[in-house]
Design a protein around this motif. Structure first.
Motif, PDB file in Angstrom:
ATOM      1  N   ALA A 217      13.195 -58.051 -43.478  1.00  0.00           N
ATOM      2  CA  ALA A 217      13.682 -59.435 -43.564  1.00  0.00           C
ATOM      3  C   ALA A 217      15.081 -59.470 -44.171  1.00  0.00           C
ATOM      4  CB  ALA A 217      12.729 -60.271 -44.406  1.00  0.00           C
ATOM      5  N   VAL A 218      15.297 -58.668 -45.209  1.00  0.00           N
ATOM      6  CA  VAL A 218      16.620 -58.589 -45.839  1.00  0.00           C
ATOM      7  C   VAL A 218      17.632 -58.008 -44.850  1.00  0.00           C
ATOM      8  CG1 VAL A 218      17.959 -57.529 -47.705  1.00  0.00           C
ATOM      9  CG2 VAL A 218      15.656 -58.386 -48.153  1.00  0.00           C
ATOM     10  N   GLY A 219      17.214 -56.987 -44.113  1.00  0.00           N
ATOM     11  CA  GLY A 219      18.092 -56.383 -43.108  1.00  0.00           C
ATOM     12  C   GLY A 219      18.467 -57.351 -42.001  1.00  0.00           C
ATOM     13  N   ALA A 222      21.227 -59.521 -43.180  1.00  0.00           N
ATOM     14  CA  ALA A 222      22.485 -58.759 -43.136  1.00  0.00           C
ATOM     15  C   ALA A 222      23.029 -58.681 -41.714  1.00  0.00           C
ATOM     16  CB  ALA A 222      22.258 -57.358 -43.698  1.00  0.00           C
ATOM     17  N   ALA A 223      22.156 -58.423 -40.757  1.00  0.00           N
ATOM     18  CA  ALA A 223      22.588 -58.302 -39.354  1.00  0.00           C
ATOM     19  C   ALA A 223      23.142 -59.625 -38.828  1.00  0.00           C
ATOM     20  CB  ALA A 223      21.424 -57.835 -38.495  1.00  0.00           C
ATOM     21  N   HIS A 224      22.490 -60.740 -39.195  1.00  0.00           N
ATOM     22  CA  HIS A 224      22.951 -62.057 -38.743  1.00  0.00           C
ATOM     23  C   HIS A 224      24.330 -62.361 -39.328  1.00  0.00           C
ATOM     24  CE1 HIS A 224      22.529 -66.185 -37.273  1.00  0.00           C
ATOM     25  NE2 HIS A 224      23.096 -66.562 -38.421  1.00  0.00           N
ATOM     26  N   ALA A 225      24.519 -62.053 -40.607  1.00  0.00           N
ATOM     27  CA  ALA A 225      25.818 -62.317 -41.251  1.00  0.00           C
ATOM     28  C   ALA A 225      26.910 -61.425 -40.663  1.00  0.00           C
ATOM     29  CB  ALA A 225      25.705 -62.099 -42.758  1.00  0.00           C
ATOM     30  N   TYR A 226      26.538 -60.212 -40.290  1.00  0.00           N
ATOM     31  CA  TYR A 226      27.526 -59.310 -39.670  1.00  0.00           C
ATOM     32  C   TYR A 226      28.037 -59.887 -38.359  1.00  0.00           C
ATOM     33  CZ  TYR A 226      29.578 -55.189 -37.498  1.00  0.00           C
ATOM     34  OH  TYR A 226      30.444 -54.321 -36.874  1.00  0.00           O
ATOM     35  N   ILE A 236      23.953 -64.603 -48.081  1.00  0.00           N
ATOM     36  CA  ILE A 236      23.219 -65.018 -49.291  1.00  0.00           C
ATOM     37  C   ILE A 236      22.618 -66.410 -49.101  1.00  0.00           C
ATOM     38  CG2 ILE A 236      23.494 -65.567 -51.737  1.00  0.00           C
ATOM     39  CD1 ILE A 236      25.761 -63.340 -51.696  1.00  0.00           C
ATOM     40  N   SER A 237      23.370 -67.301 -48.445  1.00  0.00           N
ATOM     41  CA  SER A 237      22.842 -68.645 -48.164  1.00  0.00           C
ATOM     42  C   SER A 237      21.624 -68.571 -47.247  1.00  0.00           C
ATOM     43  CB  SER A 237      23.924 -69.512 -47.510  1.00  0.00           C
ATOM     44  OG  SER A 237      24.982 -69.747 -48.395  1.00  0.00           O
ATOM     45  N   LEU A 238      21.696 -67.667 -46.263  1.00  0.00           N
ATOM     46  CA  LEU A 238      20.566 -67.480 -45.345  1.00  0.00           C
ATOM     47  C   LEU A 238      19.353 -66.940 -46.090  1.00  0.00           C
ATOM     48  CD1 LEU A 238      19.404 -67.438 -42.482  1.00  0.00           C
ATOM     49  CD2 LEU A 238      20.493 -65.206 -42.135  1.00  0.00           C
ATOM     50  N   LEU A 239      19.598 -66.024 -47.014  1.00  0.00           N
ATOM     51  CA  LEU A 239      18.514 -65.461 -47.822  1.00  0.00           C
ATOM     52  C   LEU A 239      17.830 -66.569 -48.631  1.00  0.00           C
ATOM     53  CD1 LEU A 239      17.377 -62.568 -48.450  1.00  0.00           C
ATOM     54  CD2 LEU A 239      18.843 -62.588 -50.469  1.00  0.00           C
ATOM     55  N   VAL A 259      13.060 -65.701 -42.108  1.00  0.00           N
ATOM     56  CA  VAL A 259      14.494 -65.472 -41.884  1.00  0.00           C
ATOM     57  C   VAL A 259      14.897 -65.977 -40.501  1.00  0.00           C
ATOM     58  CG1 VAL A 259      16.303 -63.724 -41.623  1.00  0.00           C
ATOM     59  CG2 VAL A 259      14.622 -63.503 -43.460  1.00  0.00           C
ATOM     60  N   ARG A 260      14.068 -65.691 -39.496  1.00  0.00           N
ATOM     61  CA  ARG A 260      14.379 -66.148 -38.132  1.00  0.00           C
ATOM     62  C   ARG A 260      14.389 -67.674 -38.062  1.00  0.00           C
ATOM     63  NH1 ARG A 260      10.761 -61.551 -35.302  1.00  0.00           N
ATOM     64  NH2 ARG A 260      12.422 -60.022 -34.988  1.00  0.00           N
TER      65      ARG A 260
END
Length: 344
Positions: A217-219, A222-226, A236-239, A259-260
């Motif tokens: 979920a954390v990964g 990270a992938a979405h922000a990338y 961080i906001s998404l988290l 997360v999705r």
């Protein structure tokens, strides 16, 4: 606490972390420059540039905090140009930081500059003016304050350095060369975070924020922000959004599904995508013209000859400010700029 979230504060925008993974080089470069102030020497004026959410402000606040702690003679005048985006607004904040409370109206700019200089020289102060979101200042036509600040050393004998923080390097390069050369001595680029770096940042935040978080979920955060330019602030906001969704469901661990669900919200659609949906007719014509590749400004004016040139310049400035297009100075072409879609 019975819920999933233990400490939400570490996921809020105002949180200043002690460690800034992946920015060790930038911290050292900025710190090295400002060590000169502690030796009574003048540091270089800096231009810090890079996409949103790449740690520019966090790194500067970290370094400047250490600098002020180390010497009582250093004054950091931090100005967010969205809040004080005028010549007088910037100088008023600098005046306040050195101890002069300027009236809201009635004081001439030259008088204000002189009072700032008199106080800082008398007290032996070294003043560092940090202009965060400086591209906003430039886009709104108040870039002359940069020249005011840069000449305080020569004209008034005050020790003043300027640090400009911008998202769009191209917009600043469109400044009058007289202002640009006097203000920018050195530029430091902050590139978008990679997925591994984003994941390092998020794992640290998640460890303090949640009872438990699934590594996948954390990964995914990270992938979405990338995909959105390596934006750690968005990650961080998404988290946080995903954590609130998971807690509302009564989950004991942050999961991939939450997360999705959070990532599907409008606030996490990349800025460029959101902005393009709202484009007007002329803005759409400009974007369409640049989809085949970059164009010099003169070529774009000729291509869209049915539109008044001044009007077109105004629309281009809006598109640059919104982050949809990038404007860069064309080599050997006078005032001509190369325009391109961001990411192209």
């Amino acid at each position: 606490m019975d819920g999933l979230i233990l400490n939400e504060s570490v996921l809020l925008p105002e949180f200043q972390p002690e460690r800034l993974p992946g920015r060790e080089g930038e911290i050292e470069e900025i710190a090295h420059n400002f060590r000169l102030a502690l030796e009574g020497r003048k540091p270089q004026n800096l231009l810090i540039h890079g996409p949103p959410g790449t740690g520019k402000t966090a790194v500067l606040k970290h370094v400047m905090g250490l600098l002020e702690e180390y010497s009582s003679k250093v004054r950091i005048a931090y100005v967010n140009c969205w809040n004080a985006g005028t010549r007088y607004g910037v100088l008023g904040e600098v005046a306040r930081k050195v101890g002069f409370i300027s009236p809201m109206k009635g004081t001439a700019v030259e008088d204000l500059l002189r009072r700032i200089a008199e106080i800082s020289v008398k007290r032996g102060l070294y003043v560092v003016v940090v202009l965060d979101e400086m591209d906003r200042l430039v886009a709104s036509g108040h870039g002359d304050v940069l020249y005011d600040l840069s000449r305080m050393n020569e004209v008034y004998g005050a020790r003043v350095s300027v640090v400009g923080v911008v998202n769009d390097f191209g917009l600043v390069m469109s400044l009058d060369p007289r202002i640009r050369s006097s203000v920018i001595s050195k530029d430091i680029e902050f590139k978008g975070y990679t997925v591994p770096l984003l994941k390092r940042i998020l794992i640290e935040r998640a460890r303090h924020a949640f009872k438990s978080a699934d590594d996948e979920a954390v990964g995914l955060c990270a992938a979405h922000a990338y995909k959105c330019g390596g934006d750690a602030r968005l990650a961080i906001s998404l988290l946080l959004a995903a954590g609130r969704i998971a807690e509302k469901k009564g989950l004991r661990e942050l999961d991939v599904g939450s997360v999705r669900e959070a990532a599907s919200q409008k606030s996490f659609v990349p800025k460029q995508e959101k902005a393009e949906v709202l484009l007007g007719e002329v803005e759409r014509m400009i974007v369409d013209a640049l989809k085949d590749g970059p164009l010099q400004s003169g070529d774009l004016y000729r291509k869209l000859g049915s539109i008044n040139e001044r009007t077109l310049r105004n629309y281009i400035a809006k598109l640059v400010e919104s982050g949809i297009i990038v404007a860069e100075e064309a080599e050997g072409k006078g005032k001509s700029r190369v325009l391109r879609l961001r990411g192209k």
